[in-house]
Structure formats: C-alpha cells, structure tokens
Design a protein around this motif. Structure first.
Motif, mmCIF file in Angstrom:
data_model
loop_
_atom_site.group_PDB
_atom_site.id
_atom_site.type_symbol
_atom_site.label_atom_id
_atom_site.label_comp_id
_atom_site.label_asym_id
_atom_site.label_seq_id
_atom_site.Cartn_x
_atom_site.Cartn_y
_atom_site.Cartn_z
ATOM 1 N N ASN A 55 0.826 -1.207 0.000
ATOM 2 C CA ASN A 55 0.000 0.000 0.000
ATOM 3 C C ASN A 55 0.861 1.258 0.000
ATOM 4 N N MET A 56 1.962 1.209 0.746
ATOM 5 C CA MET A 56 2.864 2.354 0.784
ATOM 6 C C MET A 56 3.523 2.570 -0.575
ATOM 7 N N ARG A 57 3.931 1.474 -1.218
ATOM 8 C CA ARG A 57 4.583 1.596 -2.535
ATOM 9 C C ARG A 57 3.631 2.185 -3.576
ATOM 10 N N ALA A 58 2.336 1.957 -3.392
ATOM 11 C CA ALA A 58 1.354 2.531 -4.312
ATOM 12 C C ALA A 58 1.299 4.053 -4.194
ATOM 13 N N LYS A 59 1.829 4.582 -3.101
ATOM 14 C CA LYS A 59 1.838 6.035 -2.880
ATOM 15 C C LYS A 59 3.143 6.677 -3.344
ATOM 16 N N ILE A 60 4.025 5.877 -3.929
ATOM 17 C CA ILE A 60 5.349 6.342 -4.332
ATOM 18 C C ILE A 60 5.453 6.377 -5.854
ATOM 19 N N GLY A 61 5.941 7.490 -6.382
ATOM 20 C CA GLY A 61 6.260 7.605 -7.795
ATOM 21 C C GLY A 61 7.763 7.688 -7.964
ATOM 22 N N MET A 62 8.280 7.127 -9.065
ATOM 23 C CA MET A 62 9.728 7.080 -9.277
ATOM 24 C C MET A 62 10.069 7.479 -10.708
ATOM 25 N N VAL A 63 10.995 8.429 -10.830
ATOM 26 C CA VAL A 63 11.562 8.796 -12.128
ATOM 27 C C VAL A 63 12.986 8.265 -12.148
ATOM 28 N N PHE A 64 13.228 7.273 -12.986
ATOM 29 C CA PHE A 64 14.525 6.613 -13.022
ATOM 30 C C PHE A 64 15.508 7.379 -13.908
ATOM 31 N N GLN A 65 16.791 7.221 -13.593
ATOM 32 C CA GLN A 65 17.819 7.743 -14.472
ATOM 33 C C GLN A 65 17.686 7.066 -15.836
ATOM 34 N N GLY A 66 17.671 7.859 -16.900
ATOM 35 C CA GLY A 66 17.493 7.277 -18.232
ATOM 36 C C GLY A 66 16.048 6.963 -18.566
ATOM 37 N N SER A 67 15.119 7.376 -17.694
ATOM 38 C CA SER A 67 13.659 7.235 -17.889
ATOM 39 C C SER A 67 13.135 5.818 -17.695
ATOM 40 N N ALA A 68 13.867 4.791 -18.160
ATOM 41 C CA ALA A 68 13.484 3.381 -17.953
ATOM 42 C C ALA A 68 12.085 3.076 -18.476
ATOM 43 N N LEU A 69 11.776 3.561 -19.662
ATOM 44 C CA LEU A 69 10.498 3.231 -20.289
ATOM 45 C C LEU A 69 10.568 1.844 -20.924
ATOM 46 N N PHE A 70 9.419 1.200 -21.048
ATOM 47 C CA PHE A 70 9.348 -0.117 -21.686
ATOM 48 C C PHE A 70 9.297 0.086 -23.202
ATOM 49 N N ASP A 71 10.325 -0.382 -23.891
ATOM 50 C CA ASP A 71 10.438 -0.151 -25.331
ATOM 51 C C ASP A 71 9.297 -0.765 -26.133
ATOM 52 N N SER A 72 8.736 -1.864 -25.630
ATOM 53 C CA SER A 72 7.695 -2.581 -26.373
ATOM 54 C C SER A 72 6.299 -2.017 -26.141
#
Length: 255
Positions: free
Chosen positions: A75-92
């Motif tokens: 539940n706590m993790r659902a309240k957390i947003g994360m912007v990763f170095q390099g964006s870490a988007l899913f290419d597919s």
C-alpha cells in the motif's frame, strides 16, 4: 514528510551510510547531492525500501517502513512515484501503455478509466496526442516527461527522482526541473531528487542534503549554500569558476 533517523547501511565490510538523519518536507523539492561514491544511490534505495539497513529508521508520515506488514508495504509503494535515471520506459509499450502501467499494478480501474487518467497526466506534462507513439519515437526530453507522467499517474504522496537531468541538454534540463517543482507544489508531494547537477541545486533546491563518504556533511537551501563556509561543500559546489563568480556576486548583492 519523510523522517530519516541515524540510518546506517553496509555491504560486507564496506560501511556505506554512517548515521544519516534528516527530514524531507511536503511540497518541497528536496535534493540529495554529493560526489560519486558518497552514498546517494544507496540512500535513495533505502528510502524506497529496495535495500534493508542495519540501524536507524525511515518513517513516512510517522509510519516506520521496516515495521510494516507486506500488505502495508505494498500500500505504501502505491503512494510512491519514481523517475529513473534514463527514464526506464518499456520499449515494447506505447507511451500511453507506459503511463498506465502503475495503474494496472496498483488499482482496479477499468481500461477506459486508466486511459482517461493517462490522458490527464500526459496533458499535464505537455505531451498531448503522444499516446500512441513508441518511446523510440520520442526525444530524450519527451521520454523524461513520459517518465514523470508515469510517476504521478497514481497520485503519489512521494516522488523520487534519480538524476532526472542525466543526458539532457541544459535548456531541456531546466524545463524538467521546473516541471518537477511545479508538480511538487501543485500536488503537495514530498519530492526527493538525487542529482549532481548544480544548476538544479540553484534552480529548485528548497532543501539540499550534501553527502560525503556516507555522512551528512551539510544541509540547507539554495540560498544558504552560497553563504556556507563548510569547505567540503564549497570544494564541491564551487569547483567551476562560473559558480565562484555567482557566489561572489550573491554575497556582494546581499551584504
């Protein structure tokens, strides 16, 4: 608010974090700075619950993360947003699918509800009509804005950013800094940013925590960092002649 008290973390014989205590407030951009090897990344991963630690505590609004049950941690993790170095988007995945991903993990919304929310946050980061593009079709700055949209899609209370300006040109970096600050204030989020970018420090550093060899060597704001006589900080901050000149001008203007 996030409260950190006497945090210690080791890997074998390597003592990485050595009793760090600080607080990160709501609605503020809290920056963690320091040289490579200072402990910034380990500190951030401890805050995120990705690393266990030997001593100390981390409390989110008074809730000590290590003492929560697995269901409470989820539940706590659902309240957390994360912007990763390099964006870490899913290419597919399309941009829209990338943004919807946290909603699929943590909510029971219908597809149309998730699409509506994705549209809202993409509009907020000025990426209207980018939904069906693939990450490979987006510039580095656009990808970073997608990463921010994904991080805020679940209305987080806490936002963590790891080197959000990495790989960006100076003009785009300022756009990303200002966007993060606007969102932090608009939604009253507790934002923590790992960075080595002194432009970010001077632009959006409401609070700055400086780490040196796993210790908190200094903390203050973008205003007080100009006035500090802490040699460890000044050696890091004013390693370039540009910032030496800026500091001298600041002191002259405020003397």
């Amino acid at each position: 608010m996030i409260e950190v008290t006497n945090l210690e973390k080791s890997f074998g014989d390597a003592h990485i974090l050595k009793g760090i205590s600080t607080t990160f407030e709501k609605g503020k951009t809290n920056l963690v700075i320091g040289q490579s090897g200072s402990g910034k990344t380990v500190f951030l991963k401890c805050l995120l619950g990705l690393f266990d630690y030997e001593k100390g505590k981390i409390a989110y609004e008074g809730q000590v993360f290590a003492e929560l049950s697995e269901a409470e941690k989820r539940n706590m993790r659902a309240k957390i947003g994360m912007v990763f170095q390099g964006s870490a988007l899913f290419d597919s995945m399309t941009i829209e699918e990338n943004v919807m991903f946290p909603l699929q993990m943590f909510t029971k919304q219908s597809k149309s509800e998730m699409q509506d929310r994705a549209n809202f946050v993409l509009n907020r980061v000025k990426l209207k009509d980018a939904n069906k593009k693939m990450p490979s079709e987006a510039s580095g700055g656009m990808q970073k804005r997608v990463a921010i949209a994904r991080a805020i899609v679940n209305n987080p209370k806490y936002l963590f950013c790891d080197e959000p300006n990495s790989g960006l040109d100076p003009k785009t970096a300022i756009v990303i800094d200002n966007l993060i600050k606007e969102i932090t204030e608009e939604y009253n989020i507790t934002t923590v940013i790992n960075t080595h970018d002194m432009n970010s420090v001077m632009e959006i550093g409401d609070k700055i925590v400086f780490l040196k060899d796993g210790l908190k060597a200094w903390e203050g704001s973008k205003d007080t960092i100009f006035r500090t006589d802490n040699e460890v900080v000044t050696d890091f901050v004013y390693s370039s002649n540009l910032f030496k000149k800026v500091r001298r001008m600041y002191i002259e203007d405020n003397s």
